[in-house]
Design a protein around this motif. Structure first.
Motif, PDB file in Angstrom:
ATOM      1  N   GLN A  27      -2.242 -81.822  -6.497  1.00  0.00           N
ATOM      2  CA  GLN A  27      -1.977 -82.989  -7.313  1.00  0.00           C
ATOM      3  C   GLN A  27      -3.065 -84.050  -7.169  1.00  0.00           C
ATOM      4  OE1 GLN A  27       1.969 -84.525  -6.947  1.00  0.00           O
ATOM      5  NE2 GLN A  27       2.922 -82.594  -7.496  1.00  0.00           N
ATOM      6  N   ALA A  28      -4.298 -83.619  -6.969  1.00  0.00           N
ATOM      7  CA  ALA A  28      -5.387 -84.581  -6.879  1.00  0.00           C
ATOM      8  C   ALA A  28      -5.662 -85.201  -8.236  1.00  0.00           C
ATOM      9  CB  ALA A  28      -6.637 -83.907  -6.337  1.00  0.00           C
ATOM     10  N   SER A  29      -5.253 -84.517  -9.312  1.00  0.00           N
ATOM     11  CA  SER A  29      -5.407 -85.057 -10.657  1.00  0.00           C
ATOM     12  C   SER A  29      -4.061 -85.561 -11.137  1.00  0.00           C
ATOM     13  CB  SER A  29      -5.907 -83.971 -11.612  1.00  0.00           C
ATOM     14  OG  SER A  29      -7.159 -83.488 -11.213  1.00  0.00           O
ATOM     15  N   SER A  30      -4.034 -86.706 -11.795  1.00  0.00           N
ATOM     16  CA  SER A  30      -2.796 -87.240 -12.327  1.00  0.00           C
ATOM     17  C   SER A  30      -2.631 -86.815 -13.774  1.00  0.00           C
ATOM     18  CB  SER A  30      -2.799 -88.771 -12.237  1.00  0.00           C
ATOM     19  OG  SER A  30      -3.725 -89.305 -13.166  1.00  0.00           O
ATOM     20  N   ALA A  31      -1.430 -87.006 -14.299  1.00  0.00           N
ATOM     21  CA  ALA A  31      -1.177 -86.709 -15.704  1.00  0.00           C
ATOM     22  C   ALA A  31      -2.057 -87.571 -16.597  1.00  0.00           C
ATOM     23  CB  ALA A  31       0.296 -86.946 -16.019  1.00  0.00           C
ATOM     24  N   SER A  32      -2.302 -88.792 -16.184  1.00  0.00           N
ATOM     25  CA  SER A  32      -3.152 -89.686 -16.968  1.00  0.00           C
ATOM     26  C   SER A  32      -4.592 -89.208 -16.989  1.00  0.00           C
ATOM     27  CB  SER A  32      -3.094 -91.109 -16.405  1.00  0.00           C
ATOM     28  OG  SER A  32      -1.796 -91.632 -16.524  1.00  0.00           O
ATOM     29  N   GLU A  33      -5.065 -88.672 -15.873  1.00  0.00           N
ATOM     30  CA  GLU A  33      -6.416 -88.127 -15.830  1.00  0.00           C
ATOM     31  C   GLU A  33      -6.524 -86.921 -16.755  1.00  0.00           C
ATOM     32  OE1 GLU A  33      -8.040 -89.182 -11.370  1.00  0.00           O
ATOM     33  OE2 GLU A  33      -6.505 -87.627 -11.566  1.00  0.00           O
ATOM     34  N   LEU A  34      -5.504 -86.087 -16.725  1.00  0.00           N
ATOM     35  CA  LEU A  34      -5.480 -84.922 -17.606  1.00  0.00           C
ATOM     36  C   LEU A  34      -5.527 -85.362 -19.065  1.00  0.00           C
ATOM     37  CD1 LEU A  34      -3.253 -83.195 -19.476  1.00  0.00           C
ATOM     38  CD2 LEU A  34      -5.064 -81.943 -18.312  1.00  0.00           C
TER      39      LEU A  34
END
Length: 312
Positions: A27-34
C-alpha cells in the motif's frame, strides 16, 4: 504530516515485486496516486498496439499506469484478466481492473476509479472516463480483478480543504503548486473579461453554489471547456501541458505564426501537435529547455501565470 509533491512522476521511489496471478497488497501507493497517474493520460489518442503517451490501446494504458506505480501487468486484456483476485461489481475499489467483451471474449480493460466510474483507452475516445452502468458498458461487462490494493492516507483530508470536497478528483496533488481545471477556468474567465453571472452550470459535478460555476459556465458557452463524456467538468483534476495548449489556443483564438519551434516529444502524429505548434509560433512557450515540451507534465501555477501574461 508533510505533503509530498507527487507529479510529474509519482513512483520513482517505489520498488515492488511483480504481479503474478495473485494479489499484490502493498500500500505504498494511495488510491489518489493511482487516480492521478491514470488521469494525466486523459486525452491521449487510442492507437492499436500503443504503449506510450503518443498513443495507447486499452491494455497498453493499464500496463503503463500500473508500471509507473511499481506493478507489472501482462500485455493483453485477456492475459490481465488471469491476474489478481476476482471482485464483485458492488465491491469495486480504485485500481481494480474492469473487463469487457467488446469483440469476443475478454477484449477490453479499464481501471476502476471506485463505484461505477472507470478510466480507459477507448477506440473512439482515447483515454477518458466512463461509467460501467451506461447502456453500452453494462451489457458488455465481464468482471473485475484486484491485482493491487491502493490504500488512502491523510493526504485526502488535507487537500480537500483547498478545493470543494465534492469536486476533488486528484486530492493527492498539491494544488498550491499545480493548476487545477477549476483554477484554470477562474483565471481564464477573469483574463478574458467574461460574464460569470450565470451559475446555472451545464456540468453535472458543479453546483450553482460552487466557486467555479460562473467561470466554467462562461467557458462552456464559448466551447473552451466541454467536459468529459459523463458531463463532468472535473474541477479538481490537473491539466497537462498538452491539454493546456489546446485550451489556450481556443480561448485566445490563436493562429499559426512563423518560425515555430519543434519539440522532440511532439511528433506530427501527436493529438496536440497543432495546438502546441501554434503556442510556440506565437512565442507563448519555448518548451522546457531540453528540446521537449513536456506534453504529459501537469501545468504548474507559475507556468499558467506565465502563459496568460504572455497572451495579454
Amino acid at each position: 504530516m508533510k505533503k509530498k509533491i507527487l507529479l510529474p512522476i509519482f513512483a520513482t521511489f517505489m520498488i515492488f515485486s511483480g504481479v503474478g496471478t495473485g494479489t499484490n497488497t502493498a500500500q505504498a501507493s494511495s488510491a489518489s496516486e493511482l487516480t492521478a497517474t491514470a488521469s494525466k493520460y486523459i486525452g491521449v489518442p487510442y492507437v492499436y498496439g500503443g504503449t506510450t503517451a503518443r498513443g495507447l490501446d486499452c491494455s497498453g494504458f493499464t500496463k503503463l499506469v500500473f508500471s509507473q506505480l511499481g506493478y507489472d501487468l501482462s500485455r493483453t486484456a485477456a492475459a490481465q484478466y488471469k491476474q489478481g483476485k476476482a471482485v464483485s461489481k458492488s465491491d469495486l475499489q480504485p485500481g481494480d481492473l474492469v473487463f469487457f467483451n467488446t469483440s469476443g471474449g475478454v477484449s477490453h480493460v479499464g481501471i476502476s476509479l471506485g463505484g461505477n466510474k472507470f478510466i480507459h483507452a477507448g477506440t473512439s475516445t482515447g483515454v477518458t472516463e466512463a461509467n460501467i452502468t451506461s447502456s453500452y458498458w453494462a451489457k458488455r461487462y465481464v468482471g473485475a480483478k484486484r491485482v493491487a490494493s491502493f490504500g488512502e492516507s491523510e493526504k485526502v483530508v488535507a487537500a480537500a480543504s483547498s478545493i470543494e470536497k465534492e469536486e476533488v478528483k486528484n486530492s493527492a496533488i498539491d494544488f498550491t503548486v499545480y493548476a487545477s481545471r477549476g483554477e484554470v477556468a477562474i483565471q481564464l474567465a477573469e483574463t478574458l473579461g467574461l460574464d460569470t453571472s450565470d451559475t446555472n452550470s451545464p456540468f453535472t459535478d458543479i453546483k450553482s453554489s460552487s466557486k467555479y460555476a460562473g467561470a466554467a459556465t462562461a467557458l462552456y458557452k464559448l466551447g473552451i471547456f466541454t467536459g468529459d463524456e459523463n458531463g463532468k467538468f472535473n474541477a479538481g483534476s490537473p491539466l497537462t501541458r498538452a491539454q493546456m495548449a489546446k485550451v489556450l489556443v481556443k480561448a485566445f483564438d490563436l493562429k499559426m505564426a512563423s518560425d515555430n519551434l519543434k519539440f522532440t516529444d511532439v511528433p506530427a502524429s501527436h493529438w496536440a501537435h497543432n495546438d502546441i505548434s501554434i503556442l510556440a509560433s506565437n512565442g507563448i512557450t519555448n518548451g522546457k529547455g531540453d528540446g521537449t515540451f513536456g506534453t504529459n507534465d501537469n501545468v504548474m501555477l507559475k507556468h499558467l501565470t506565465a502563459f496568460i501574461n504572455r497572451l495579454q
